[in-house]
Design a protein around this motif. Structure first.
Motif, short mmCIF file in Angstrom:
data_model
loop_
_atom_site.label_atom_id
_atom_site.label_comp_id
_atom_site.label_asym_id
_atom_site.label_seq_id
_atom_site.Cartn_x
_atom_site.Cartn_y
_atom_site.Cartn_z
N UNK A 162 15.67 69.34 17.42
CA UNK A 162 16.44 68.19 16.93
C UNK A 162 15.52 67.23 16.19
N UNK A 163 14.34 66.94 16.76
CA UNK A 163 13.43 66.00 16.12
C UNK A 163 12.97 66.51 14.76
N UNK A 164 12.72 67.82 14.64
CA UNK A 164 12.32 68.39 13.35
C UNK A 164 13.44 68.28 12.33
N UNK A 187 23.92 62.52 26.96
CA UNK A 187 24.74 63.74 27.01
C UNK A 187 24.03 64.87 27.74
N UNK A 188 22.76 65.07 27.44
CA UNK A 188 22.05 66.25 27.94
C UNK A 188 20.92 65.92 28.92
N UNK A 189 20.48 64.67 28.98
CA UNK A 189 19.32 64.32 29.79
C UNK A 189 18.07 65.03 29.32
N UNK A 190 17.96 65.26 28.02
CA UNK A 190 16.90 66.14 27.53
C UNK A 190 16.11 65.52 26.38
N UNK A 191 15.08 66.23 25.97
CA UNK A 191 14.07 65.78 25.01
C UNK A 191 14.39 66.35 23.64
N UNK A 479 19.30 73.57 29.63
CA UNK A 479 18.38 73.16 28.58
C UNK A 479 18.66 74.02 27.35
N UNK A 480 19.22 73.39 26.32
CA UNK A 480 19.58 74.11 25.10
C UNK A 480 18.36 74.18 24.18
#
Length: 531
Positions: A162-164, A187-191, A479-480
């Motif tokens: 996502x960051x890229x 939404x995901x609790x993720x990085x 973790x997607x």
């Protein structure tokens, strides 16, 4: 599932493993479509409903209070939400459906600024001006202005983080770190540095693939306002299969789109409880709680057995529906299909810590901050590992009945001052060097008190007087990772190849989106295929 599924034979016997809303609603749809099919719903816990849990307890004054320890609201603009509300109508539970209107204070949302002060997400020229003066907006204007002129990647369709993706499209890291990372926390609790853009930003990804630019795509998409409203393809299938009145269903779908969020009296668990009760009354459904599946084994070419950890065996199954997370499903195939089991085990999941705070008799949320709540971007200094805070008392006070024939009743709790908050912590922050580190209840609640005091100015004496509840939702959010779509396709292809579509998968890990409505839409699609 994206793959085709064969129709069930007459008087088929199936097992549905997992009784969250995915398993419950798949069973509900299938028993309505095929009352001849015998359904065994297997659940390892002593309750149904999965991660949806509306906990009824008592405060320090021995007064009843409900605390949400999982999801609490639904999106109005969603096929799955229409299915939920229509099911509640069928079960004569429409009076519990509530909405938050667009002009409600509960529709205001905030981000935590890098100065530990809340800044409102723009909803008006004034709030937009204030947001642009905040350091969180760094790079926003230049990023948006330059986006249409930035080239799409040479290797079209290749996944990335996502960051890229955001860095490529907007020319900087600020929009991702300062703004959109907060949404992914909620939404995901993720990085965002680890998540699949193709999976989690599907609409923006598709716009770039089709138009070469996100903003060009938005500008070229036809608004569709000149067309009369119509049912979506999935709702059209639902209407036909369940013999629904088209106008009634269309009116419901159109009406729900007006509301940014919906809730239920008594908490969101009212919905899975109502479905569970309906299934209890179905002669062809058997619900087995406290039973855990240890393995899935092929019996004949067209049937399977399920072995339970208690030693029981369920035989002659014509279809098995698995709705848990991939790592849990992998253990069931360890003996029968090692390659599939290893592939399933690749997908990890995040733990989310939920901390509820309830204070009767006082509303200690400052008026300027009253809204849905706030989320924490990854750019923040965040010693508490906080993902966000939901202002439950503001939401509950803002609820209005959806259906006009529902009598407006005064809730004794919401008619008096009170404060109710839910803090979400952990997620990817708990993963240190590949291992999870869970803090204690005492340490976590102290951290939340510090955060609420710093961010909202709530005095410690008010925080110390309140009721606190601590919940760890272990492995609740998949973790997607990058390449997730290809991984899912490989899993479904293997299931089709090895088991001829007689085993299907559902739940959050395999649905088109991460929310409760998404897994319900997925369950309907597969129930229609099998019926």
């Amino acid at each position: 599932m994206l793959s085709p599924l064969p129709k069930l034979p007459r008087n088929a016997k199936i097992a549905v493993v997992g009784s969250g809303v995915s398993g419950l609603m798949f069973s509900y749809f299938l028993t309505k479509l095929r009352p001849d099919v015998q359904i065994n719903l297997i659940e390892s816990q002593d309750r149904t409903g999965g991660w949806i849990k509306s906990w009824n307890t008592n405060d320090s004054n021995k007064k009843p209070v409900m605390l949400e320890q999982g999801p609490r609201t639904l999106r109005g603009v969603s096929d799955g939400t229409v299915l939920i509300i229509d099911t509640l109508r069928d079960l004569n539970k429409q009076s519990v459906v509530q909405c938050v209107r667009r002009d409600s204070e509960a529709n205001k949302k905030f981000l935590l600024g890098i100065d530990d002060k809340l800044v409102q997400v723009p909803e008006s020229p004034a709030s937009a001006f204030e947001f642009l003066l905040n350091p969180l907006s760094k790079g926003l204007i230049t990023g948006l202005l330059g986006e249409p002129f930035r080239k799409a990647p040479d290797q079209s369709g290749q996944d990335e983080t996502v960051s890229s993706f955001l860095r490529r499209r907007f020319g900087n890291d600020y929009i991702g770190k300062n703004i959109l990372s907060a949404m992914f926390h909620g939404i995901y609790g993720d990085d965002i540095n680890q998540m699949s853009a193709k999976r989690t930003m599907r609409k923006l990804w598709d716009l770039e693939q089709k138009y070469g630019s996100i903003l060009k795509g938005f500008s070229q998409k036809k608004p569709g306002n000149d067309k009369s409203p119509s049912l979506s393809p999935l709702l059209s299938q639902y209407r036909q299969a369940f013999d629904k009145d088209e106008k009634s269903l269309l009116d419901l779908s159109t009406n729900l789109r007006k509301y940014p969020m919906l809730g239920l009296k008594g908490g969101l668990e009212t919905f899975p409880n109502a479905v569970r009760q309906s299934l209890n009354n179905s002669p062809n459904v058997k619900i087995l709680c406290g039973k855990q599946v240890s393995s899935v084994q092929r019996d004949t070419q067209d049937s399977f057995n399920i072995q339970l950890t208690c030693g029981e065996t369920m035989t002659d199954l014509n279809h098995i529906r698995l709705t848990q997370l991939p790592a849990r499903i992998s253990t069931m195939f360890a003996a029968d299909n090692q390659e599939l089991a290893q592939n399933l085990a690749r997908i990890k999941a995040n733990d989310i810590i939920l901390v509820n705070y309830y204070l009767p008799g006082q509303d200690v949320i400052a008026k300027k901050y009253r809204g849905f709540g706030y989320l924490c971007p990854q750019a923040n200094h965040n010693p508490q590992n906080l993902l966000g805070v939901i202002f439950d008392s503001v939401i509950e006070r803002s609820f209005k009945p959806v259906f006009h024939d529902t009598p407006i009743t005064t809730n004794s709790q919401t008619s008096k001052p009170y404060t109710k908050l839910t803090a979400m912590l952990g997620g990817h922050y708990l993963n240190q060097n590949g291992e999870k580190s869970l803090p204690s209840k005492e340490v976590t609640i102290r951290s939340v008190k510090d955060a609420l005091n710093t961010h909202l100015g709530i005095p410690y004496d008010a925080l110390d007087q309140g009721l606190w509840a601590f919940t760890i939702a272990k492995n609740c959010l998949p973790h997607f990772s990058v390449g997730y779509d290809d991984w899912q396709s490989s899993i479904e292809q293997e299931l089709t190849k090895s088991y001829a579509g007689l085993i299907s998968v559902g739940g959050m890990s395999f649905a088109k989106g991460p929310g409760v409505p998404d897994v319900i839409s997925d369950g309907l699609e597969d129930a229609l295929k099998l019926a």
